[in-house]
Design a protein around this motif. Structure first.
Motif, PDB file in Angstrom:
ATOM      1  N   GLU A   7       0.606  -1.226   0.181  1.00 27.80           N
ATOM      2  CA  GLU A   7       0.007   0.054   0.003  1.00 27.80           C
ATOM      3  C   GLU A   7       0.990   1.308   0.083  1.00 27.80           C
ATOM      4  O   GLU A   7       1.703   1.653   0.874  1.00 27.80           O
ATOM      5  CB  GLU A   7      -0.648  -0.146   1.369  1.00 27.80           C
ATOM      6  CG  GLU A   7      -1.739   1.313   1.482  1.00 27.80           C
ATOM      7  CD  GLU A   7      -2.370   1.695   0.472  1.00 27.80           C
ATOM      8  OE1 GLU A   7      -2.133   2.731  -0.096  1.00 27.80           O
ATOM      9  OE2 GLU A   7      -3.612   0.976   0.082  1.00 27.80           O
ATOM     10  N   GLU A   9      -0.066   4.401   0.321  1.00 26.40           N
ATOM     11  CA  GLU A   9      -0.675   5.450   1.283  1.00 26.40           C
ATOM     12  C   GLU A   9      -0.279   5.080   2.631  1.00 26.40           C
ATOM     13  O   GLU A   9      -0.365   4.250   3.337  1.00 26.40           O
ATOM     14  CB  GLU A   9      -2.257   5.639   1.267  1.00 26.40           C
ATOM     15  CG  GLU A   9      -2.774   5.987   0.077  1.00 26.40           C
ATOM     16  CD  GLU A   9      -4.374   5.895   0.082  1.00 26.40           C
ATOM     17  OE1 GLU A   9      -4.787   6.471   1.311  1.00 26.40           O
ATOM     18  OE2 GLU A   9      -4.980   5.836  -0.605  1.00 26.40           O
ATOM     19  N   ASP A  51      -3.031  -3.225  -2.631  1.00 27.48           N
ATOM     20  CA  ASP A  51      -3.599  -1.894  -3.321  1.00 27.48           C
ATOM     21  C   ASP A  51      -3.289  -2.043  -4.786  1.00 27.48           C
ATOM     22  O   ASP A  51      -2.532  -2.779  -5.046  1.00 27.48           O
ATOM     23  CB  ASP A  51      -2.817  -0.399  -2.723  1.00 27.48           C
ATOM     24  CG  ASP A  51      -3.672   0.473  -3.365  1.00 27.48           C
ATOM     25  OD1 ASP A  51      -4.986   0.398  -3.385  1.00 27.48           O
ATOM     26  OD2 ASP A  51      -3.073   1.516  -3.372  1.00 27.48           O
ATOM     27  N   LEU A  54      -0.620   1.545  -7.521  1.00 22.97           N
ATOM     28  CA  LEU A  54       0.945   1.432  -6.898  1.00 22.97           C
ATOM     29  C   LEU A  54       1.611   1.907  -7.684  1.00 22.97           C
ATOM     30  O   LEU A  54       1.701   1.742  -8.857  1.00 22.97           O
ATOM     31  CB  LEU A  54       1.100   0.174  -6.512  1.00 22.97           C
ATOM     32  CG  LEU A  54       0.275  -0.600  -5.361  1.00 22.97           C
ATOM     33  CD1 LEU A  54       0.411  -2.099  -5.440  1.00 22.97           C
ATOM     34  CD2 LEU A  54       0.656   0.070  -3.911  1.00 22.97           C
ATOM     35  N   GLY A  59      -1.341  -3.059  -8.850  1.00 19.16           N
ATOM     36  CA  GLY A  59      -2.093  -4.462  -8.079  1.00 19.16           C
ATOM     37  C   GLY A  59      -2.262  -5.364  -9.187  1.00 19.16           C
ATOM     38  O   GLY A  59      -2.190  -6.542  -8.687  1.00 19.16           O
ATOM     39  N   LEU A  78      -7.158  -4.135  -2.404  1.00 14.70           N
ATOM     40  CA  LEU A  78      -7.777  -2.696  -2.036  1.00 14.70           C
ATOM     41  C   LEU A  78      -7.852  -1.585  -2.967  1.00 14.70           C
ATOM     42  O   LEU A  78      -6.763  -1.402  -3.800  1.00 14.70           O
ATOM     43  CB  LEU A  78      -7.003  -2.123  -0.644  1.00 14.70           C
ATOM     44  CG  LEU A  78      -6.759  -3.046   0.368  1.00 14.70           C
ATOM     45  CD1 LEU A  78      -6.203  -2.375   1.462  1.00 14.70           C
ATOM     46  CD2 LEU A  78      -8.212  -3.357   0.978  1.00 14.70           C
ATOM     47  N   THR A  79      -8.636  -0.614  -3.244  1.00 14.50           N
ATOM     48  CA  THR A  79      -8.656   0.370  -4.176  1.00 14.50           C
ATOM     49  C   THR A  79      -9.740   1.377  -4.166  1.00 14.50           C
ATOM     50  O   THR A  79     -10.669   1.219  -3.294  1.00 14.50           O
ATOM     51  CB  THR A  79      -8.974  -0.286  -5.657  1.00 14.50           C
ATOM     52  OG1 THR A  79      -8.743   0.765  -6.493  1.00 14.50           O
ATOM     53  CG2 THR A  79     -10.504  -0.711  -5.612  1.00 14.50           C
ATOM     54  N   THR A 100     -13.429  -1.926  -1.587  1.00 11.64           N
ATOM     55  CA  THR A 100     -13.164  -0.520  -2.016  1.00 11.64           C
ATOM     56  C   THR A 100     -13.000   0.506  -0.788  1.00 11.64           C
ATOM     57  O   THR A 100     -13.871   0.674   0.248  1.00 11.64           O
ATOM     58  CB  THR A 100     -14.420  -0.253  -2.571  1.00 11.64           C
ATOM     59  OG1 THR A 100     -14.853  -1.248  -3.707  1.00 11.64           O
ATOM     60  CG2 THR A 100     -14.410   1.302  -3.417  1.00 11.64           C
ATOM     61  N   LYS A 101     -11.976   1.516  -1.061  1.00 11.96           N
ATOM     62  CA  LYS A 101     -11.866   2.541   0.097  1.00 11.96           C
ATOM     63  C   LYS A 101     -12.937   3.423  -0.248  1.00 11.96           C
ATOM     64  O   LYS A 101     -13.325   3.803  -1.349  1.00 11.96           O
ATOM     65  CB  LYS A 101     -10.634   3.186  -0.205  1.00 11.96           C
ATOM     66  CG  LYS A 101      -9.493   2.278  -0.035  1.00 11.96           C
ATOM     67  CD  LYS A 101      -8.116   3.211  -0.497  1.00 11.96           C
ATOM     68  CE  LYS A 101      -6.911   1.886  -0.690  1.00 11.96           C
ATOM     69  NZ  LYS A 101      -5.600   2.928  -1.277  1.00 11.96           N
TER      70      LYS A 101
END
Length: 220
Positions: A7, A9, A51, A54, A59, A78-79, A100-101
């Motif tokens: 990830e 972030e 993620d 990236l 990803g 994750l996205t 999903t974020k």
């Protein structure tokens, strides 16, 4: 169980790592796709949180490369993207689940545990036994006869490493590798501290020391 978070972030990655560590997992973190592919390809992880957006390699490509190499480690993608197309693309590359974020941390942990259960219980029970000892790896609970034994997250993780190989010797380096993350540079005798705590709680005779080799969980 050892997890890899890929990830970029950094605040999110650190937050997830702290939370999952508190749940009893050993967690490593990297921030770009190429490093994630390299680490995941080492084969020491029980699950990868990946993620999509990236640097270095996205990803989708990381996931596809792992699957092309025959690596079947469970992958939770994750996205920040949303939509059926993005989810379908992620799953088509071989991901096992998709989140999903922004997402709830509780949901993330539930998804992680579900994927680990799915992998660990294919043809096997999530409940491990050693004599009167019963270790429920899905509920993260331990019983001796019908009495529950209260363990910390780390104590449970150490016991789980012994329980999946009941009767076999498990070395201290193996326990360190799966219960503590790769960046741990403290005293390796920390394992002995947790073994001592476990003996007090589940019975000293349950865990044998094999001098120079490691520890063995036995029916006692």
């Amino acid at each position: 169980m050892r997890l890899l978070i890929v990830e970029d972030e950094r605040r999110l990655a650190v937050s997830l790592a702290r939370g999952l560590t508190a749940e009893g997992f050993a967690v490593d973190v990297v921030h770009d796709g190429l490093e994630g592919l390299h680490r995941a390809g080492e084969g020491v992880y029980d699950l990868v949180v990946l993620d999509i957006m990236l640097p270095g390699m996205n990803g989708y490509r990381v996931c596809a490369a792992l699957r092309d190499a025959g690596n079947e480690v469970p992958i939770l993608m994750l996205t920040a993207k949303d939509g059926e197309y993005d989810e379908a693309e992620g799953l088509d590359t071989g991901a096992d689940d998709y989140l999903t974020k922004p997402f709830s941390y509780v949901v993330l942990v539930a998804r992680v545990r579900a994927l680990l259960r799915r992998r660990g219980t294919a043809g096997a029970s999530p409940v491990l036994r050693a004599g009167a000892l019963r270790i429920d790896t899905a509920a993260r609970r331990v019983f001796r006869d019908d009495t529950e034994v209260a363990l910390t997250a780390k104590e449970f993780a150490v016991l789980e490493q012994l329980a999946v190989r009941v009767g076999e010797v498990v070395g201290k380096p193996e326990i360190l590798e799966h219960v503590w993350d790769f960046a741990y540079d403290g005293d390796p005798n920390i394992v002995e501290v947790y073994i001592s705590a476990l003996r007090r709680k589940i019975g000293a005779a349950s865990i044998q020391t094999v001098r120079g080799a490691g520890y063995r969980l036995v029916a006692a």
